[in-house]
Design a protein around this motif. Structure first.
Motif, mmCIF file in Angstrom:
data_model
loop_
_atom_site.group_PDB
_atom_site.id
_atom_site.type_symbol
_atom_site.label_atom_id
_atom_site.label_comp_id
_atom_site.label_asym_id
_atom_site.label_seq_id
_atom_site.Cartn_x
_atom_site.Cartn_y
_atom_site.Cartn_z
ATOM 1 N N UNK A 67 -21.462 5.361 10.324
ATOM 2 C CA UNK A 67 -21.465 4.383 9.238
ATOM 3 C C UNK A 67 -20.024 3.902 9.063
ATOM 4 N N UNK A 68 -19.794 2.620 9.211
ATOM 5 C CA UNK A 68 -18.449 2.071 9.113
ATOM 6 C C UNK A 68 -17.995 1.967 7.659
ATOM 7 N N UNK A 69 -16.695 1.929 7.480
ATOM 8 C CA UNK A 69 -16.090 1.845 6.159
ATOM 9 C C UNK A 69 -16.419 0.493 5.528
ATOM 10 N N UNK A 70 -17.001 0.481 4.316
ATOM 11 C CA UNK A 70 -17.428 -0.780 3.682
ATOM 12 C C UNK A 70 -16.260 -1.491 2.982
ATOM 13 N N UNK A 71 -15.546 -2.321 3.703
ATOM 14 C CA UNK A 71 -14.346 -2.984 3.193
ATOM 15 C C UNK A 71 -14.672 -3.898 2.009
ATOM 16 N N UNK A 72 -15.729 -4.654 2.073
ATOM 17 C CA UNK A 72 -16.071 -5.600 0.998
ATOM 18 C C UNK A 72 -16.358 -4.870 -0.318
ATOM 19 N N UNK A 73 -17.078 -3.769 -0.236
ATOM 20 C CA UNK A 73 -17.390 -2.996 -1.449
ATOM 21 C C UNK A 73 -16.118 -2.375 -2.028
ATOM 22 N N UNK A 74 -15.241 -1.869 -1.161
ATOM 23 C CA UNK A 74 -13.994 -1.263 -1.626
ATOM 24 C C UNK A 74 -13.081 -2.334 -2.228
ATOM 25 N N UNK A 75 -13.045 -3.533 -1.673
ATOM 26 C CA UNK A 75 -12.276 -4.625 -2.272
ATOM 27 C C UNK A 75 -12.772 -4.939 -3.684
ATOM 28 N N UNK A 76 -14.080 -4.904 -3.861
ATOM 29 C CA UNK A 76 -14.660 -5.141 -5.175
ATOM 30 C C UNK A 76 -14.259 -4.022 -6.158
ATOM 31 N N UNK A 77 -14.254 -2.782 -5.695
ATOM 32 C CA UNK A 77 -13.820 -1.650 -6.526
ATOM 33 C C UNK A 77 -12.361 -1.826 -6.937
ATOM 34 N N UNK A 78 -11.509 -2.197 -5.982
ATOM 35 C CA UNK A 78 -10.090 -2.389 -6.281
ATOM 36 C C UNK A 78 -9.897 -3.483 -7.336
ATOM 37 N N UNK A 79 -10.598 -4.582 -7.165
ATOM 38 C CA UNK A 79 -10.485 -5.700 -8.113
ATOM 39 C C UNK A 79 -10.918 -5.269 -9.513
ATOM 40 N N UNK A 80 -12.053 -4.577 -9.610
ATOM 41 C CA UNK A 80 -12.561 -4.147 -10.920
ATOM 42 C C UNK A 80 -11.616 -3.164 -11.602
ATOM 43 N N UNK A 81 -11.140 -2.160 -10.863
ATOM 44 C CA UNK A 81 -10.283 -1.137 -11.474
ATOM 45 C C UNK A 81 -8.954 -1.739 -11.918
ATOM 46 N N UNK A 82 -8.319 -2.532 -11.069
ATOM 47 C CA UNK A 82 -7.029 -3.123 -11.448
ATOM 48 C C UNK A 82 -7.175 -4.107 -12.612
ATOM 49 N N UNK A 83 -8.206 -4.920 -12.591
ATOM 50 C CA UNK A 83 -8.406 -5.900 -13.667
ATOM 51 C C UNK A 83 -8.688 -5.203 -14.993
ATOM 52 N N UNK A 84 -9.570 -4.212 -14.981
ATOM 53 C CA UNK A 84 -9.909 -3.516 -16.221
ATOM 54 C C UNK A 84 -8.746 -2.689 -16.761
ATOM 55 N N UNK A 85 -7.939 -2.127 -15.883
ATOM 56 C CA UNK A 85 -6.841 -1.263 -16.327
ATOM 57 C C UNK A 85 -5.608 -2.044 -16.767
ATOM 58 N N UNK A 86 -5.327 -3.178 -16.144
ATOM 59 C CA UNK A 86 -4.046 -3.857 -16.352
ATOM 60 C C UNK A 86 -4.145 -5.236 -16.989
ATOM 61 N N UNK A 87 -5.312 -5.661 -17.391
ATOM 62 C CA UNK A 87 -5.513 -7.016 -17.923
ATOM 63 C C UNK A 87 -4.566 -7.327 -19.086
ATOM 64 N N UNK A 88 -4.458 -6.443 -20.031
ATOM 65 C CA UNK A 88 -3.690 -6.692 -21.258
ATOM 66 C C UNK A 88 -2.372 -5.921 -21.301
ATOM 67 N N UNK A 89 -1.979 -5.279 -20.225
ATOM 68 C CA UNK A 89 -0.782 -4.437 -20.230
ATOM 69 C C UNK A 89 0.488 -5.250 -20.020
ATOM 70 N N UNK A 90 1.570 -4.785 -20.623
ATOM 71 C CA UNK A 90 2.899 -5.316 -20.408
ATOM 72 C C UNK A 90 3.670 -4.305 -19.565
ATOM 73 N N UNK A 91 4.634 -4.792 -18.795
ATOM 74 C CA UNK A 91 5.388 -3.895 -17.920
ATOM 75 C C UNK A 91 6.343 -3.017 -18.730
ATOM 76 N N UNK A 92 6.152 -1.721 -18.616
ATOM 77 C CA UNK A 92 7.057 -0.703 -19.142
ATOM 78 C C UNK A 92 7.176 0.343 -18.039
ATOM 79 N N UNK A 93 8.390 0.626 -17.573
ATOM 80 C CA UNK A 93 8.551 1.494 -16.393
ATOM 81 C C UNK A 93 7.865 2.854 -16.501
ATOM 82 N N UNK A 94 8.019 3.541 -17.625
ATOM 83 C CA UNK A 94 7.440 4.886 -17.757
ATOM 84 C C UNK A 94 5.908 4.833 -17.821
#
Length: 172
Positions: A67-94
């Protein structure tokens, strides 16, 4: 056992009678180790023949992933996690340092939940301040283009950018 030893054993058993007819007292009178019993079956039973017929050997070695690695599904996971986690965040180093660890663990857990067999996963997340600079990210490893793969996604908001990459290396 040599032929001479066989003849002597057979001759002594004939003189003493069969081993089953001797009592324990008579056996104790014999020289230790001079009497032994060996059972041998010349013809295999029907059960042995049937068990030999049911044994099947099969080659379990695989030359590539089933079974090959599902790149399209993983791209969708990456998009969802990054968008939900960082949508309203401001950059603070710590805060961003801690968030890279948390986000990479969330991504890794969700990709593992896809149950793609025999792939080792490497998840890398970069978060940086968006202030007109650029970043170049490079990575090197031994790579088999037939079985190994990766998925990557870049997220931006008004103050930060995030790059998440999942490398899937097939384990042979």
């Amino acid at each position: 056992m040599s032929d001479i030893a066989k003849d002597r054993t057979g001759h002594s058993l004939k003189n003493m009678g069969s081993a089953s007819s001797l009592s324990r007292k008579e056996l104790h009178g014999c020289i230790k180790g001079s009497l032994s019993a060996v059972s041998y079956v010349d013809e295999p039973s029907q059960r042995d023949v049937a068990s030999r017929l049911t044994v099947q050997m099969e080659n379990t070695y695989q030359l590539g992933p089933s079974k090959h690695f599902p790149v399209a599904i993983v791209n969708h996971i990456l998009k969802d996690v990054l968008t939900n986690s960082l949508q309203e965040e401001q950059y603070e180093p710590e805060l961003c340092r801690q968030m890279t660890k948390t986000i990479s663990e969330v991504i890794k857990a969700q990709v593992k939940a896809l149950l793609v067999p025999r792939y080792k996963l490497i998840v890398m997340v970069y978060i940086g301040q968006l202030s007109g600079q650029s970043i170049l990210v490079g990575s090197r490893c031994l790579w088999n283009p037939k079985s190994d793969n990766f998925a990557s996604y870049v997220f931006r908001n008004s103050s930060l950018f995030a790059l998440a990459t999942v490398y899937a290396v097939y384990f042979e």
